[in-house]
Design a protein around this motif. Sequence first.
Motif, short mmCIF file in Angstrom:
data_model
loop_
_atom_site.label_atom_id
_atom_site.label_comp_id
_atom_site.label_asym_id
_atom_site.label_seq_id
_atom_site.Cartn_x
_atom_site.Cartn_y
_atom_site.Cartn_z
N SER A 149 0.84 -1.20 0.00
CA SER A 149 0.00 0.00 0.00
C SER A 149 0.87 1.25 0.00
CB SER A 149 -0.88 0.04 1.25
OG SER A 149 -1.47 -1.22 1.49
N HIS A 150 0.29 2.35 -0.44
CA HIS A 150 0.99 3.62 -0.29
C HIS A 150 0.98 3.98 1.20
CE1 HIS A 150 1.20 4.32 -4.57
NE2 HIS A 150 -0.11 4.16 -4.69
N GLY A 151 2.16 3.99 1.81
CA GLY A 151 2.25 4.27 3.24
C GLY A 151 2.37 5.75 3.55
N ALA A 152 2.63 6.53 2.51
CA ALA A 152 2.76 7.99 2.64
C ALA A 152 2.65 8.57 1.24
CB ALA A 152 4.12 8.35 3.25
N PRO A 153 2.33 9.85 1.13
CA PRO A 153 2.33 10.47 -0.21
C PRO A 153 3.74 10.37 -0.79
CG PRO A 153 1.41 11.95 1.45
CD PRO A 153 2.02 10.81 2.19
N GLU A 199 6.82 -3.47 7.18
CA GLU A 199 7.76 -2.36 7.05
C GLU A 199 7.38 -1.42 5.91
OE1 GLU A 199 11.06 -4.97 6.39
OE2 GLU A 199 11.09 -4.57 4.22
N ILE A 200 8.02 -0.27 5.88
CA ILE A 200 7.89 0.65 4.74
C ILE A 200 9.12 0.50 3.87
CG2 ILE A 200 7.84 3.08 4.06
CD1 ILE A 200 5.78 3.59 6.02
N PHE A 216 6.72 5.48 -0.99
CA PHE A 216 6.87 4.80 0.30
C PHE A 216 5.81 3.70 0.38
CE2 PHE A 216 8.26 9.17 0.52
CZ PHE A 216 9.53 9.05 1.05
N ASP A 217 6.24 2.47 0.18
CA ASP A 217 5.30 1.35 0.16
C ASP A 217 5.23 0.67 1.53
OD1 ASP A 217 5.03 1.84 -2.54
OD2 ASP A 217 6.33 0.18 -3.17
#
Length: 225
Positions: A149-153, A199-200, A216-217
């Motif tokens: 998933s996108h963990g951050a923009p 984790e990212i 940032f995945d």
Amino acid sequence: MTEAELTPAEFWEQRYGEADRMWSGKVNTALAAVVADLAPGRSLDLGCGEGGDVLWLAERGWQATGIDLSQTAVARGRAEAAARGIDATFIAADLGDWIDDPRSIDGADEPFDLVTASFLQSPAHLPRPEALRAAAARVAPGGTLVLVSHGAPPSWAQAEHSGSSGAHQHHGPGYFPTPEAELADLALDTAAWRIAVSEIRERDAVGPEGVAGTHFDTVVVARRR
Ligand SMILES: C[S@@+](CC[C@H](N)C(=O)[O-])C[C@H]1O[C@@H](n2cnc3c(N)ncnc32)[C@H](O)[C@@H]1O
């Protein structure tokens, strides 16, 4: 009609209708890294879009199925499979219905050796925590669940998102789940599951105007004992 007035299916149909192809068609990097060493079996991809992950898995011997809300996206996946001579199954269906009744999607109520969801994130309404838990419920003993998933923009968009309280929304463009949030939503029984990755991972990307940047995945991999 404004975007807010569209149903999720209408929203995604409109989105896919804006271009002949929306995504790269390639497998997602984090998924490929995680799955590379697994022995092929039955796989299910939730929110498969145009099928980049499904096609990659099928090419590697997986009996691969993808589900997506968008008829257009699914049709593109099927067309690409046919063009490349790949045996893969694409189903147009709403995960909301599947959560309520797994048998509502033919074949999707059975156990899978691999269940994946790559960027299952939507500006339209999506019962995401329920979908993730339904995904985990479909993993066979010894099987694997992979969430990317996108963990951050992305780095080039971080300024405009600063101050967002999106981490608490389960739908909407501002939701960027941390690994911890994914695990909280999954609520896995630790006696039955082993968390292999949480984790990212950073990924090089090119932003608007060709500027180099970073994605940032959030990557969560859980193995059913
Ligand atoms: C950001 S895209 C990711 C597509 C693909 N997994 C990828 O990595 O390229 C999210 C996808 O989720 C799908 N989706 C959103 N809500 C859904 C639902 N309720 N049921 C099934 N698919 C849904 C959308 O149609 C869209 O293709």
